[in-house]
Each structure stands twice: as C-alpha cells, then as structure tokens.
Design a protein around this motif. Structure first.
Motif, short mmCIF file in Angstrom:
data_model
loop_
_atom_site.label_atom_id
_atom_site.label_comp_id
_atom_site.label_asym_id
_atom_site.label_seq_id
_atom_site.Cartn_x
_atom_site.Cartn_y
_atom_site.Cartn_z
N ARG A 120 0.82 -1.20 0.05
CA ARG A 120 -0.03 -0.01 0.37
C ARG A 120 0.95 1.29 -0.10
NH1 ARG A 120 -3.08 -2.86 4.16
NH2 ARG A 120 -2.08 -1.63 5.60
N TRP A 121 2.09 1.17 0.81
CA TRP A 121 2.68 2.52 0.94
C TRP A 121 3.61 2.71 -0.66
CZ3 TRP A 121 2.53 6.50 3.36
CH2 TRP A 121 2.16 6.42 4.83
N ARG A 122 3.82 1.66 -1.21
CA ARG A 122 4.50 1.65 -2.49
C ARG A 122 3.47 2.53 -3.47
NH1 ARG A 122 6.61 -3.67 -1.05
NH2 ARG A 122 8.99 -3.56 -0.78
N ASN A 123 2.35 2.01 -3.41
CA ASN A 123 1.26 2.63 -4.24
C ASN A 123 1.29 4.01 -3.90
OD1 ASN A 123 -0.67 2.68 -6.29
ND2 ASN A 123 -2.24 2.46 -4.55
N GLY A 251 13.63 21.09 -2.87
CA GLY A 251 14.06 21.04 -4.24
C GLY A 251 13.98 19.65 -4.77
N TYR A 252 13.00 18.71 -4.34
CA TYR A 252 13.06 17.42 -4.56
C TYR A 252 12.77 17.26 -6.15
CZ TYR A 252 13.72 15.30 0.03
OH TYR A 252 14.45 14.86 1.18
N THR A 253 13.19 16.19 -6.97
CA THR A 253 12.61 15.86 -8.08
C THR A 253 11.62 14.49 -8.02
OG1 THR A 253 14.52 14.29 -8.47
CG2 THR A 253 14.69 16.42 -9.40
N LYS A 254 10.75 14.13 -8.75
CA LYS A 254 9.78 13.05 -8.41
C LYS A 254 10.76 11.92 -8.04
CE LYS A 254 6.97 9.97 -11.01
NZ LYS A 254 6.48 9.55 -12.21
N GLU A 255 11.81 11.41 -8.61
CA GLU A 255 12.56 10.45 -8.40
C GLU A 255 13.40 10.59 -6.70
OE1 GLU A 255 13.12 12.02 -10.90
OE2 GLU A 255 12.24 10.62 -12.33
N GLN A 256 13.79 11.65 -6.31
CA GLN A 256 14.38 11.90 -5.23
C GLN A 256 13.17 11.97 -4.18
OE1 GLN A 256 16.15 15.78 -5.73
NE2 GLN A 256 18.05 15.05 -6.45
N LEU A 257 12.07 12.27 -4.39
CA LEU A 257 10.97 12.21 -3.56
C LEU A 257 10.69 10.75 -3.40
CD1 LEU A 257 8.86 13.78 -1.90
CD2 LEU A 257 7.37 14.02 -3.59
N VAL A 258 10.44 10.08 -4.32
CA VAL A 258 9.87 8.67 -4.04
C VAL A 258 11.06 7.93 -3.23
CG1 VAL A 258 9.55 6.44 -5.40
CG2 VAL A 258 8.56 8.61 -6.14
N GLU A 259 12.16 7.99 -3.88
CA GLU A 259 13.48 7.29 -2.96
C GLU A 259 13.29 7.61 -1.61
OE1 GLU A 259 18.28 7.01 -2.94
OE2 GLU A 259 17.08 8.29 -4.54
#
Length: 284
Positions: A120-123, A251-259
């Motif tokens: 659920r968290w991954r989604n 200043g997060y990008t999408k990839e940085q935020l997800v990581e």
C-alpha cells in the motif's frame, strides 16, 4: 597527603560494578535529556533556572530575608506555571521517548501484514511522487502528511474523512484550486488517503526562510510534533519540500521524493522501523 590517599582508597575500594553501571545509566539519561531539549525553549528555561539558583545562593549568604522569601515562593509555585507554559515541549519530548526501537518489537510474526502494508505504501508513494510533480508544474499548493508511529487522530478530526485508495488523479483533484478540500492538509495512514482539509499546528521556529509561508510553517510544525513526514508543494515557486523531525529539505525531483519516502516508510523486515532519511538539513 597520606590522609587523602587513604580517603581515595576507601572510595574506590567500595566501588563496584553496580556503581559503574549506575553512573553509566544516569549519564546516558542526562545525555538523551539534553538531546531532547537542546533545540527547544526549554534550554532558555534551564539557563534562567541556573541564574535564579545563583541569585538564591547569593541571597542566602547575604541573609537577605525578603529576597529569599520571594525566590522560594517563585520556586514553589513556578513549577506548575512552567508545566502549563511548556506543555507542547513536554508532550513532544514524551512522544520522542515513546518512539524507541522497543515500541517496534513484535512478539509474534506479522510478516503478511507488513507485506500488505508495504504494498500500500509503494502505491501511495508512487501516486504522491507523480501528483507532486503535476502540482509543482502548475504552481498548485499542496500539503500531505504521511503518518508513521505517532497517531494523528486529533488532526484527522479537524478535516473530512475520505478513506480512499491513493492515486495521482485523486490527489490532483483534492488540491485543485477552489475544490472543497484544497485548503488544508491531507493525512495518509498505512498507505491510504485518510482525511483531507485538516488543520496542522504551526511551527514556532522563526529562523526558517521568509520565502516559505504558512503552508511550510504548518508542515514543519507537524514534523516537530510527531514523527510524520510531510510533503509540501509551494504555490508560489512550485518547489517540492519535505519536513521530517523538525527539519526541511527543498528542491526534490520526482525520483528523489519517491526514494526518500520509500526509505522512510517502507519497512524491511530486517530493519523494521529504524530507517531515516539521510542528509537532512535546512536549505535557505
């Protein structure tokens, strides 16, 4: 000299392993207490108490009875006033004490439940990353609180319960300007959208950059009063920011935020509940 050596021999001769452990425990508790209060108003309180104790010592030596009476009266009734004034700091410190590794221990299994929650968290994290970039490009403000160990029932009561499966489309609709729930925070619990339009406590930290407004101050205040992670999208600049443990990183990008969110909320069974976001600092 001989008497001094004799006294020292008597002291250390009766020193046992129990005494050594006792000293270590007290030292550790003092160290942790200092860590809890070093960035709060309690530090100034301690400095004031030290000054008052020094004044009381001088007053006692000089035998100033009236001053001594006033200071004793202040100590006697001031403790209750301090408990009231510093209630937020005391509550925050007790919550931090409760968020220890021991509170994460599970005596009997639970792997299946953890796997389901991780899914659920991954989604949810994927939806948050996609929605944050969408909102950022269009300069639409957003405030998303991701609940962890500290339960946010009091915050949820200030908003509207939605209890929905997360998706980028739903998140975009919630924060779309002039929508019924856009003004406030979204609370996410166990990977599900729990409530929207919630009110958050504002931070008392006045050292943050002036370019960050009420939305950032609310997100920072929430991270100061709980272990939640807060994702903030600026309406003025479109910058994506995270607030964790009373600190901001911008200043997060999408990839940085997800990581970052994955490292903080998705528990691995061999490192359950102990993962933190590295390199967190305030960027002005």
């Amino acid at each position: 000299m001989e008497s001094l050596l004799y006294d020292m021999k008597g002291i250390f001769g009766s020193f046992t392993l129990t005494d050594f452990c006792d000293i270590l425990i007290v030292a550790y508790l003092l160290y942790q207490s200092v860590r809890l209060v070093r960035d709060t108003r309690v530090v100034q309180l301690l400095k004031g108490l030290i000054v008052l104790i020094g004044i009381y010592a001088v007053v006692s030596i000089a035998q100033l009875r009236t001053m001594g009476f006033l200071i004793r009266y202040l100590f006697q009734y001031g403790a209750l006033a301090l408990l009231i004034v510093f209630q937020p700091e005391l509550r925050r410190s007790l919550e931090q004490v409760g968020r220890t590794r021991f509170s994460n221990l599970q005596l009997f299994g639970g792997n299946a439940d953890n796997d389901e929650e991780n899914a659920r968290w991954r989604n949810a994290i994927a939806a948050i990353g996609e929605a944050s970039v969408y909102l950022s490009k269009r300069r639409i403000g957003a405030l998303m609180v991701l609940e962890r160990q500290s339960k946010l029932g009091e915050i949820v009561k200030t908003g509207t319960v939605i209890d929905a499966e997360p998706s980028a489309e739903i998140l975009g609709n919630i924060f779309f300007p002039n929508s019924p729930l856009h003004d406030g925070a979204l609370v996410i619990r166990s990977g599900r959208l729990l409530a929207a339009g919630c009110f958050l406590p504002l931070s008392d930290n006045f050292t943050i950059s002036k370019e960050m407004g009420t939305r950032h101050r609310a997100g920072l205040g929430m991270s100061e009063n709980s272990d939640a992670g807060v994702v903030i999208v600026s309406e003025e600049t479109g910058v994506i920011t995270m607030a964790v443990a009373g600190k901001l990183r911008r200043g997060y990008t999408k990839e940085q935020l997800v990581e970052a969110l994955s490292g903080y909320f998705i528990e691995e069974h061999e490192e359950k509940g102990d993962r933190k976001i590295p390199f967190f600092k305030v960027k002005k």
